[in-house]
Design an enzyme around this catalytic site. Structure first.
Site, PDB file in Angstrom:
ATOM      1  N   TRP B 325       0.694  -1.258  -0.311  1.00  0.00           N
ATOM      2  CA  TRP B 325       0.092   0.400  -0.087  1.00  0.00           C
ATOM      3  C   TRP B 325       1.141   1.180   0.423  1.00  0.00           C
ATOM      4  CZ3 TRP B 325      -0.642   3.754   3.504  1.00  0.00           C
ATOM      5  CH2 TRP B 325      -1.349   4.774   3.038  1.00  0.00           C
ATOM      6  N   HIS B 326       2.279   1.155   0.722  1.00  0.00           N
ATOM      7  CA  HIS B 326       2.638   2.396   0.617  1.00  0.00           C
ATOM      8  C   HIS B 326       3.298   2.571  -0.790  1.00  0.00           C
ATOM      9  CE1 HIS B 326       2.578   1.866   4.903  1.00  0.00           C
ATOM     10  NE2 HIS B 326       2.874   2.464   5.547  1.00  0.00           N
ATOM     11  N   GLY B 327       3.517   1.406  -1.492  1.00  0.00           N
ATOM     12  CA  GLY B 327       4.188   2.378  -2.935  1.00  0.00           C
ATOM     13  C   GLY B 327       4.626   0.943  -3.930  1.00  0.00           C
TER      14      GLY B 327
END
Lengths: 286, 482
Positions: B325-327
């Site tokens: 989700w962060h990247g």
């Protein structure tokens, strides 16, 4: 709600007082700076540029001359200084001798024009009082509320002026220091040429509009320094010269032996005297 | 418009004054104003992405109603999947498409096969991961009969795009935020003061702690091949405080700002670096995201019920998803997997809920055991952050290898090391205040409140002075990129 607003207002009073004190200091110092600018504007010839130009000796010139060059000066600040000088109603300035050379397009000049770097902060402290705050690309709105702005307001501006040196025959390590300082960090290179060029053109336009003659000068380099400067910087210099409008250009690079140099790119006193006298002969007499 | 910018410092008081003076406490007018100002706030980043935000809002508003109105389970499911599919589709295109394409090209090239796929030249719309998750929680909650759909579009739009939480959370739930938007809001003096205090502390965390640590973390991580293990470890420590100061600072400013408008947002951080184990850390770090994944992914998968194999599977899924989700980078995936690996022993031995309360409640100091636990957990966290911060896995492995070599015992050195000394003192000051305030919602919630007015004000002036004096280069908030 009113109580909340009142409390916030009371809390902010000391901060406001501090802010007004700083504004007061700024206004007072601006008046002093303007007074000095007025005095400098009474000279016929001005020597401008960076530390290379600071070596030139005003006493070698026939007309009343002032050396207003300053160490590590980006052309933006030269332009600011010149603008404030030529805004004075009774200015006597007829000729500007401006330094221009390969190193002026080195990456370090980009840093000097970037407030996020230590070099940029140094520029702000040196030139705040010359900058037109209503019209600047150098200072962003958030910079007004920064520590460096406080320091710049308190500090006196850098008036530059002549630097004399008796040093001769610099060692390679001394020359390498200036090479490293000027040309390392090549990521700043593109901006450096673009910004320097932009303000050089503005200086040129300003001189033309105010009928001031612009004389460009490339002071000598030490042979070791010249050898180690990438050719691209000399190409940039040629490009700049081909685009600019000026009255005369003199190139002293490779014209003298190394005995006139104090270090890699600065003249010593003997060299400074020699070059100053040469420039004086180039300038037309009234 | 960054929270730590001058433009926000002008924007916020203007909206605040209009909100309380011009709307006459009518919540419809208040919501209209919040929506207009939120869209203005978002448009300041890039007005073109406003269309995406409005489309996402319309989609979830419409599908939410459709799910509720549908008479059969099948049609409810259809509308749910339509919403989930489109939302995740947008997220996939903007955030992950290039990553998948590049990974595919790399995978094939390992076998000597060259394939051609066009990559997209688009910038990631700011806050897309956050508002997408807002919308998803809304439609899933309607599908699960936890809430009824909101029929007023303005109200629903404020829920999605309320400016304090729009670009970096907290990831709100309709069950928590919507009821606050629906009802009338009157000015609450105590809440507003609390909000200002929280904003001040958030600014301190962001500007003084995060931005100053960032300088040194960047120097060390950007030249990691030049430094010894000890210096790299210090770099990782700086990043550990940078990311905490940055994101929890942002969250404090967001929560404080919302309080000024009479709205309470979900708490996002609860002193995670004082955690005694990784399970506790994850109950205290980015709480709104962790609980989102717990409620909408982990529980539906079976959670910690079932066989050991299922537990391991579910744990890895949720942590890797959280990392992803962060990247779109393998470093985030490894970061998630590492945390799963740290978490698993606790889950398998049923110790994942043994540290629920904050450490050393009512005491000045932790016990030796607690201190050892805190330091151990903190070290694991620092280790995982190396992967989070590194540009790629190769760099992360290079850093880890160097840290576990004899060079770890060398005297650390990096460019501008002397300038880091005041920052280290500030870190001690910061940790001390956080420790003292660890039982509160944020560190200075009650700190100095009982002091006499001049001393209390002096403390706030000191914080303002430190913010001003140590203001480093204005850095974007790290989580804006997510």
């Amino acid at each position: 709600m009113n109580c909340f607003i009142k409390k916030i207002f009371l809390f902010l009073i000391p901060i406001m007082i501090l802010l007004f004190i700083f504004i007061g200091i700024y206004v007072y110092k601006s008046i002093v700076v303007n007074d000095n600018i007025r005095k400098i504007a009474q000279n016929k010839i001005l020597i401008m540029g960076d530390s290379q130009m600071q070596r030139l000796l005003p006493e070698c010139f026939d007309d009343k001359t002032f050396n207003f060059a300053s160490s590590g000066e980006h052309y933006y600040f030269t332009y600011c200084k010149l603008s404030s000088l030529l805004q004075i109603n009774d200015y006597k300035i007829e000729k500007i001798i401006l330094g221009i050379s390969a190193h002026n397009f080195a990456p370090v000049y980009s840093k000097l024009f970037d407030l996020t770097t230590g070099e940029g902060e140094k520029s702000l402290k040196s030139y705040l009082y010359f900058v037109d705050l209503k019209n600047t690309n150098f200072i962003s709105s958030s910079d007004y509320f920064s520590k460096v702005m406080c320091e710049a307001v308190i500090k006196s501006p850098d008036w530059g002026g002549v630097i004399r040196s008796n040093a001769r025959f610099p060692s390679d390590s001394v020359i390498n220091i200036s090479l490293k300082m000027h040309y390392s960090n090549s990521k700043f290179l593109v901006n450096s040429f673009r910004n320097q060029m932009y303000y050089l053109e503005k200086i040129s336009e300003l001189c033309k509009s105010k009928s001031v003659d612009l004389y460009l000068v490339s002071t000598p380099y030490h042979s070791v320094y010249t050898k180690n400067v990438s050719n691209e910087y000399f190409i940039m210099l040629s490009t700049a010269l081909s685009k600019l409008k000026f009255d005369h250009y003199t190139n002293f690079i490779n014209q003298y032996n190394d005995s006139v140099m104090a270090d890699g790119n600065h003249l010593n006193y003997i060299g400074a005297k020699l070059i100053s006298q040469r420039i004086n002969t180039i300038l037309p007499n009234d | 418009m960054l929270f730590n910018s001058l433009s926000f410092a002008l924007f916020l008081p203007i909206v605040f004054i209009i909100y309380w003076f011009a709307t006459k406490n009518n919540h419809r007018y208040q919501n209209m104003l919040l929506l207009v100002s939120s869209y203005f706030f978002y448009a300041c980043w890039d007005w073109r992405f406003l269309f995406l935000l409005v489309f996402s809002t319309l989609l979830d508003f419409f599908t939410g109603s459709k799910i509720y109105d549908a008479s059969t389970r099948r049609s409810k499911l259809f509308w749910l999947w339509l919403s989930v599919g489109i939302n995740l589709g947008f997220l996939g295109v903007f955030k992950y498409y290039n990553f998948f394409v590049q990974s595919l090209i790399d995978a094939f090239s390992n076998f000597g096969i060259s394939i051609n796929f066009a990559t997209l030249h688009v910038i990631l719309p700011v806050g897309i991961s956050f508002y997408t998750f807002h919308g998803l929680s809304y439609v899933i909650d309607i599908y699960n009969d936890k809430i009824k759909p909101e029929r007023n579009f303005i109200t629903y739009s404020v829920f999605v795009s309320f400016f304090p939480l729009l670009v970096a959370g907290p990831i709100e739930r309709a069950t928590h935020l919507l009821p606050q938007i629906i009802r009338s809001r009157a000015f609450d003096y105590e809440k507003a003061i609390l909000g200002l205090r929280q904003i001040l502390w958030g600014l301190f965390k962001k500007i003084v702690i995060a931005d100053n640590c960032a300088q040194f973390a960047n120097i060390i991580f950007n030249n990691s091949d030049q430094y010894s293990g000890s210096t790299l470890f210090i770099g990782a420590l700086f990043f550990t405080f940078q990311i905490y100061g940055d994101f929890s600072g942002y969250s404090d400013i967001a929560l404080g700002t919302a309080k000024l408008f009479g709205i309470d947002l979900l708490r996002n951080f609860a002193y995670p670096y004082f955690s005694r184990d990784i399970a506790e850390f994850w109950r205290r770090w980015h709480i709104s995201l962790s609980s989102w994944f717990r409620d909408y992914v982990y529980f539906p998968l079976g959670g910690s019920r079932g066989s050991i194999g299922q537990k391991i599977r579910n744990t890895f899924i949720i942590f890797i998803l959280s990392g992803f989700w962060h990247g779109a980078n393998w470093t985030f995936v490894v970061w998630g997997a590492l945390n799963a690996a740290f978490f698993l022993p606790l889950l398998i031995t049923n110790n994942n809920r043994s540290n629920i309360e904050i450490v050393a409640v009512g005491k000045y100091f932790p016990s030796v055991k607690e201190l050892v636990q805190i330091l151990f957990t903190f070290t694991l966290t620092v280790f995982a952050w190396i992967f989070f911060r590194s540009e790629n896995i190769t760099q992360a492995l290079q850093i880890v290898t160097e840290i576990f070599s004899v060079s770890f015992f060398e005297i650390p050195y990096f460019q501008s090391i002397s300038e880091s000394i005041p920052v280290i003192f500030l870190l001690f000051f910061f940790i001390l205040i956080e420790w003292i305030g660890r039982e509160q919602q944020f560190a200075i919630e009650v700190f100095a409140c009982n002091w006499k007015a001049p001393f209390r004000d002096l403390f706030y002036y000191l914080l303002i002075f430190l913010i001003f004096w140590f203001a480093g280069k204005q850095e974007e908030f790290i989580y804006f990129q997510f």
